[in-house]
Design a protein around this motif. Structure first.
Motif: not given
Length: 478
Positions: A124, A148, A178
């Protein structure tokens, strides 16, 4: 099976064999609720689901989790219509698809007699992780593992993730960005030895990222609903063209708008808005997709992406639905960090307009719209508003009614938003800024923010990118 798998066996993405046309006239759609519209759109794609199964998924998804009856209301401001996609449980547009994906997935698993536990593995850039966890928390037969970038999300985004409840939810920060997380997740999906190991232990991977077709199809709904709402409210006539502006990182949200256009919604231009990481702006302007560039951490972190995974679906389409040609482009991206499309393919993108907004421009835009209209937008929405201004300046088209996808609540990015409105609001604590934003915007503080104010941190694992697979095995006890 496409929803269950997420990625195909060869590492490619699932695409519809054709984009179906809406089979309900606009005057009927204009009278429908969001849930009814969702059924009319989604049944065209998800033909394996019975009417009862699909309606059940829709009704379980779009309920009181949303703080507004319309689910996706339109707000007129600054000469455009802001499509507010942040009224769900985690106050970002990802809720629009991730509140239904667990229901689609568990229904699909039953239909396919899947015995393994489904492990949702996802990377994410800030919003997908929380929205996916909120959707899958304590859903029987599933586990969810979210990676993340530890230093690449806003404080509120991080707090939302690390306080997530649910015995089946796991959150891991990584030391990279990311793109590093997304690449490692894709590698795990494509590792056949790992898949065999998982299978033996009674698990199988699936994805909640926007690469999952079960994420993309629900996103088409809100563009159809927005157009029908404008018709219903007498803002446009049936058949009149609109522009759509979408702040874009992974390209899924604007691809959904494009699919809505192919279903029959009259769209003149799809305006693809990027932040300082303007790989897509450059692509639309030159036909070259080049990730060999500096990566920036910005105030619109959900768009801090250089590899826009969903663009692969668009490349497939403009390459004449030629999977081999598409695979060549993707291989070049992996090997050289760039690919160049043909002039014929570039001509297929004439409906798109690429523009970007810098940090300074987005801050100015937030303040300008607040001062003029009292309307507060988040940083990602402001990137879109800046891109729309640039589109108008470049084309002179300021008459076409325009929908701007407003992808997150300003409460998710309070520091950046309050800095833009007035730098005098300087507080150590982001939650103090929440209270200030509440005063200036005269909008209620979302439940999602109040809940995490005092919530304990439940997830504090951080690992190197190279250790992500080990982390997954540890979580699953393999």
């Amino acid at each position: 099976m496409a929803i269950l798998k997420g990625l195909s066996e060869d590492g490619g993405l699932f695409v519809p064999t054709e984009i179906p046309k809406l089979d309900v006239p606009m005057d009927e759609l204009a009278k429908m609720s969001y849930q009814e519209t969702a059924y009319e759109v989604m049944k065209c794609f998800l033909t394996d689901f019975t009417e009862e199964e699909l309606k059940n998924c829709i009704n379980n998804a779009y309920d009181e989790k949303f703080d507004t009856k319309e689910i996706a209301p339109l707000h007129e401001a600054d000469g455009a219509y802001f499509l507010e996609l942040y009224h769900g449980a985690t106050i970002a547009f990802k809720d629009m698809a991730l509140s239904i994906l667990p229901h689609l997935m568990t229904t699909a698993a039953k239909k396919n007699q899947v015995k393994n536990e489904i492990v949702i593995l996802t990377a994410t850039s800030g919003d997908t992780g929380k929205a996916a966890m909120a959707g899958f928390a304590d859903v029987p037969g599933t586990k969810i593992i979210v990676f993340y970038p530890k230093h690449g999300v806003s404080p509120i985004q991080e707090k939302q993730m690390v306080t997530q409840k649910g015995a089946n939810t796991y959150v891991v920060g990584i030391t990279g960005n990311f793109d590093d997380a997304q690449t490692a997740v894709k590698k795990m999906f494509n590792d056949h030895e790992l898949a065999a190991e998982l299978d033996q232990a009674g698990f199988q991977f699936s994805s909640a990222n926007s690469i999952n077709i079960g994420r993309l199809v629900p996103q088409i709904v809100y563009y159809v609903y927005a157009y029908a709402t404008l018709v219903r409210d007498g803002k446009i006539k049936d058949g009149q063209e609109i522009n759509v502006v979408v702040p874009t990182g992974n390209f899924g949200n604007i691809l959904a708008a494009y699919y809505a256009g192919k279903m029959g919604i009259p769209v003149k231009k799809f305006i693809c808005a990027s932040n300082k990481n303007k790989v897509l702006t450059d692509f639309f302007n030159t036909g070259v997709y080049d990730i060999n560039r500096e990566f920036y951490l910005t105030n619109s972190p959900s768009m801090d992406i250089l590899i826009s995974s969903n663009l692969e679906r668009m490349i497939y389409r403009i390459a004449g639905n030629d999977a081999k040609q598409c695979a060549k482009f993707m291989a070049a991206l992996t090997k050289d960090g760039e690919y160049v499309i043909t002039d014929a393919m570039k001509a297929e993108l004439s409906e798109f307009f690429g523009a970007f907004g810098s940090e300074e421009e987005t801050a100015v835009k937030i303040k300008e719209v607040y001062d003029k209209e009292g309307y507060v937008m988040d940083t990602h929405t402001a990137v879109a508003a800046v891109a729309y201004d640039k589109y108008k300046a470049a084309t002179g088209d300021d008459k076409t009614p325009t929908v701007i996808a407003s992808t997150a609540s300003p409460y998710k990015f309070t520091r950046s938003v309050m800095d833009a409105i007035d730098p005098a609001y300087d507080a150590e604590d982001d939650f103090e800024l929440v209270d200030e934003l509440n005063k200036v915007s005269k909008t209620a503080i979302p439940k999602a923010i109040e809940e995490i104010r005092t919530a304990p941190v439940l997830h504090d694992t951080v690992c190197e990118t190279a250790a992500m697979e080990d982390e997954v095995k540890k979580i699953l006890g393999i």
